[in-house]
Design a protein around this motif. Structure first.
Motif, PDB file in Angstrom:
ATOM      1  N   ASP A 177      -0.801   5.464 -11.882  1.00 60.09           N
ATOM      2  CA  ASP A 177      -2.119   5.145 -11.311  1.00 60.09           C
ATOM      3  C   ASP A 177      -2.062   3.864 -10.473  1.00 60.09           C
ATOM      4  OD1 ASP A 177      -3.189   7.367 -12.524  1.00 60.09           O
ATOM      5  OD2 ASP A 177      -4.098   6.266 -14.191  1.00 60.09           O
ATOM      6  N   ALA A 178      -1.352   2.867 -10.967  1.00 59.20           N
ATOM      7  CA  ALA A 178      -1.242   1.605 -10.236  1.00 59.20           C
ATOM      8  C   ALA A 178      -0.507   1.801  -8.920  1.00 59.20           C
ATOM      9  CB  ALA A 178      -0.522   0.568 -11.095  1.00 59.20           C
ATOM     10  N   ALA A 179       0.544   2.594  -8.940  1.00 59.74           N
ATOM     11  CA  ALA A 179       1.309   2.857  -7.721  1.00 59.74           C
ATOM     12  C   ALA A 179       0.470   3.621  -6.704  1.00 59.74           C
ATOM     13  CB  ALA A 179       2.575   3.632  -8.060  1.00 59.74           C
ATOM     14  N   ALA A 180      -0.263   4.628  -7.173  1.00 57.52           N
ATOM     15  CA  ALA A 180      -1.103   5.413  -6.264  1.00 57.52           C
ATOM     16  C   ALA A 180      -2.159   4.537  -5.601  1.00 57.52           C
ATOM     17  CB  ALA A 180      -1.768   6.560  -7.034  1.00 57.52           C
ATOM     18  N   ALA A 181      -2.748   3.637  -6.367  1.00 54.51           N
ATOM     19  CA  ALA A 181      -3.757   2.731  -5.812  1.00 54.51           C
ATOM     20  C   ALA A 181      -3.148   1.802  -4.772  1.00 54.51           C
ATOM     21  CB  ALA A 181      -4.398   1.927  -6.936  1.00 54.51           C
ATOM     22  N   MET A 182      -1.943   1.289  -5.045  1.00 49.62           N
ATOM     23  CA  MET A 182      -1.295   0.375  -4.118  1.00 49.62           C
ATOM     24  C   MET A 182      -0.904   1.083  -2.825  1.00 49.62           C
ATOM     25  SD  MET A 182      -0.334  -2.715  -3.543  1.00 49.62           S
ATOM     26  CE  MET A 182      -0.653  -3.338  -5.195  1.00 49.62           C
ATOM     27  N   LEU A 183      -0.334   2.264  -2.931  1.00 46.70           N
ATOM     28  CA  LEU A 183       0.057   3.017  -1.737  1.00 46.70           C
ATOM     29  C   LEU A 183      -1.166   3.377  -0.903  1.00 46.70           C
ATOM     30  CD1 LEU A 183       2.785   5.307  -3.313  1.00 46.70           C
ATOM     31  CD2 LEU A 183       3.172   3.552  -1.572  1.00 46.70           C
ATOM     32  N   ALA A 184      -2.261   3.750  -1.554  1.00 50.55           N
ATOM     33  CA  ALA A 184      -3.477   4.102  -0.826  1.00 50.55           C
ATOM     34  C   ALA A 184      -4.080   2.893  -0.131  1.00 50.55           C
ATOM     35  CB  ALA A 184      -4.494   4.719  -1.785  1.00 50.55           C
ATOM     36  N   ALA A 185      -4.050   1.747  -0.811  1.00 51.20           N
ATOM     37  CA  ALA A 185      -4.649   0.532  -0.252  1.00 51.20           C
ATOM     38  C   ALA A 185      -3.951   0.080   1.016  1.00 51.20           C
ATOM     39  CB  ALA A 185      -4.616  -0.586  -1.294  1.00 51.20           C
ATOM     40  N   HIS A 186      -2.643   0.361   1.118  1.00 55.53           N
ATOM     41  CA  HIS A 186      -1.886  -0.102   2.289  1.00 55.53           C
ATOM     42  C   HIS A 186      -1.399   1.035   3.177  1.00 55.53           C
ATOM     43  CE1 HIS A 186      -1.784  -4.386   1.333  1.00 55.53           C
ATOM     44  NE2 HIS A 186      -1.839  -3.983   0.077  1.00 55.53           N
ATOM     45  N   ALA A 187      -2.016   2.209   3.016  1.00 55.84           N
ATOM     46  CA  ALA A 187      -1.591   3.362   3.812  1.00 55.84           C
ATOM     47  C   ALA A 187      -1.854   3.167   5.296  1.00 55.84           C
ATOM     48  CB  ALA A 187      -2.305   4.616   3.313  1.00 55.84           C
ATOM     49  N   ASN A 188      -2.888   2.409   5.631  1.00 52.18           N
ATOM     50  CA  ASN A 188      -3.255   2.195   7.039  1.00 52.18           C
ATOM     51  C   ASN A 188      -3.305   0.711   7.372  1.00 52.18           C
ATOM     52  OD1 ASN A 188      -3.815   5.082   7.702  1.00 52.18           O
ATOM     53  ND2 ASN A 188      -5.430   4.824   6.166  1.00 52.18           N
ATOM     54  N   ASP A 189      -2.285  -0.024   6.908  1.00 52.01           N
ATOM     55  CA  ASP A 189      -2.290  -1.470   7.122  1.00 52.01           C
ATOM     56  C   ASP A 189      -1.755  -1.887   8.480  1.00 52.01           C
ATOM     57  OD1 ASP A 189       0.422  -1.072   6.829  1.00 52.01           O
ATOM     58  OD2 ASP A 189       0.639  -2.308   5.035  1.00 52.01           O
ATOM     59  N   GLY A 190      -1.274  -0.937   9.277  1.00 48.65           N
ATOM     60  CA  GLY A 190      -0.839  -1.245  10.632  1.00 48.65           C
ATOM     61  C   GLY A 190       0.644  -1.492  10.801  1.00 48.65           C
ATOM     62  N   ARG A 191       1.410  -1.372   9.743  1.00 41.74           N
ATOM     63  CA  ARG A 191       2.840  -1.677   9.835  1.00 41.74           C
ATOM     64  C   ARG A 191       3.591  -0.726  10.760  1.00 41.74           C
ATOM     65  NH1 ARG A 191       5.067  -0.957   3.981  1.00 41.74           N
ATOM     66  NH2 ARG A 191       2.988  -1.663   3.436  1.00 41.74           N
ATOM     67  N   SER A 192       3.050   0.473  10.945  1.00 39.83           N
ATOM     68  CA  SER A 192       3.726   1.473  11.780  1.00 39.83           C
ATOM     69  C   SER A 192       3.144   1.555  13.179  1.00 39.83           C
ATOM     70  CB  SER A 192       3.642   2.858  11.106  1.00 39.83           C
ATOM     71  OG  SER A 192       4.264   2.843   9.839  1.00 39.83           O
TER      72      SER A 192
END
Length: 329
Positions: A118-133
């Motif tokens: 659950d913690a990993a899913a929340a972290m990945l979702a929170a930064h899915a559109n952070d602009g790194r790509s």
């Protein structure tokens, strides 16, 4: 263990055996911070006592912290690894299997795995559109003091990290520098001559010790300082909860420092030393003497140096969600 696993996966060159993702700054610190953010939130959901980074997680106090750590780290690393990179994903699978095999089967392990996921899913979702790509190239200048690419790279890269969503800062440009020195200033001339004399690839006046120091600081810093952190955690006998907090604060601080650095680069259009020295004849300062063939000891990356004016910040930039914060007591 999972700090070492994550650093190994992220930083180990892809051509090595076994392979890694071959990432360097600023991407690897950001990814490592996500791994440790998920670990921290998973452990804190079990142990309590600290403010979460991303809120909303809960777990029984009897859940296995070790399985929570392993699953959280695994899921983030796996999610950050391209699906086509089956060799690295297979390595990560093996790491998880080894970790879970050392934990007694039962409800505690199951509960730990669940909160870690659950913690990993929340972290990945929170930064899915952070602009790194995103593709955000630097503006190439041509006048005195303005940045342009330096060989061996003829393109400008990584401009998106000037506006990528930070982990704990309110915005990438929260902290503003005074900018580079005035080209006509005495301090600029002194720095120019020092870099020209000490930083040259050949004919330099630097000592052997200075050359070794330069080599140290051009290496990927992620493996070095994380080795030190692991040593500190062991020497101090830190608990799992304390280790999770140590690593999340260090990794998020490192990632945000780099994002802030790139935001500063984005504000100032300052040339690199190699450009400054080669083109000194056109900089307007009679005290700087050009060397058109000057090369630095180590090849510089193809990104500009750090001059603040206005930098557009990503819409909604700041923490990953409105409920996240720096981990504090």
């Amino acid at each position: 263990m999972w700090n070492e696993n994550a650093v190994n996966i992220l930083s180990r060159p892809a051509a090595n055996t076994p392979p890694g993702l071959g990432q360097g700054p600023p991407l690897s610190p950001l990814n490592l911070a996500m791994v440790h953010g998920a670990i921290y939130d998973a452990v804190n959901a079990i142990d309590g006592g600290y403010e979460p980074y991303l809120s909303g997680l809960s777990a029984p106090s009897t859940a296995s912290q070790a399985s929570a750590v392993a699953q959280a780290a695994y899921d983030v690393l796996y999610g950050l690894t391209p699906a086509a990179n089956t060799l690295v994903r297979t390595r990560i699978d093996g790491m998880l299997a080894a970790s879970l095999a050392a934990i007694d089967a039962g409800q505690a392990r199951t509960d730990g795995i669940e909160v870690g996921a659950d913690a990993a899913a929340a972290m990945l979702a929170a930064h899915a559109n952070d602009g790194r790509s995103d593709s955000e190239p630097w503006a190439v200048g041509s006048g005195p003091g303005q940045w342009r690419p330096v060989a061996p790279l003829s393109i400008n890269v990584l401009g998106q990290f000037a506006t990528v969503t930070p982990l704990t800062l309110t915005s990438p440009d929260q902290f503003v520098t005074a900018g580079p020195l005035d080209i006509m200033s005495d301090k600029y001339v002194a720095d120019f001559n020092e870099v020209k004399a000490w930083g040259a690839q050949s004919g330099s006046s630097r000592t052997d010790a200075q050359t070794l120091t330069a080599g140290f600081f051009t290496a990927n810093p992620i493996p070095f300082y994380n080795t030190g952190l692991r040593g500190t955690a062991t020497a101090q006998g830190l608990s799992t909860s304390e280790q999770a907090r140590l690593f999340v604060q260090a990794s998020m601080g490192s990632a945000d420092a780099l994002i802030g650095c790139f935001a500063t680069k984005g504000r100032w259009n300052a040339w690199r030393p190699q450009t400054a020295i080669r083109e000194a004849a056109s900089d307007g300062n009679p005290l700087t003497v050009a060397d058109p063939d000057w090369l630095s000891l180590f090849a510089p990356p193809g990104i500009r140096m750090s001059r603040p004016a206005t930098t557009a910040t990503r819409a909604g930039s700041g923490r990953a969600s409105g409920t996240s914060s720096a981990p504090t007591r």
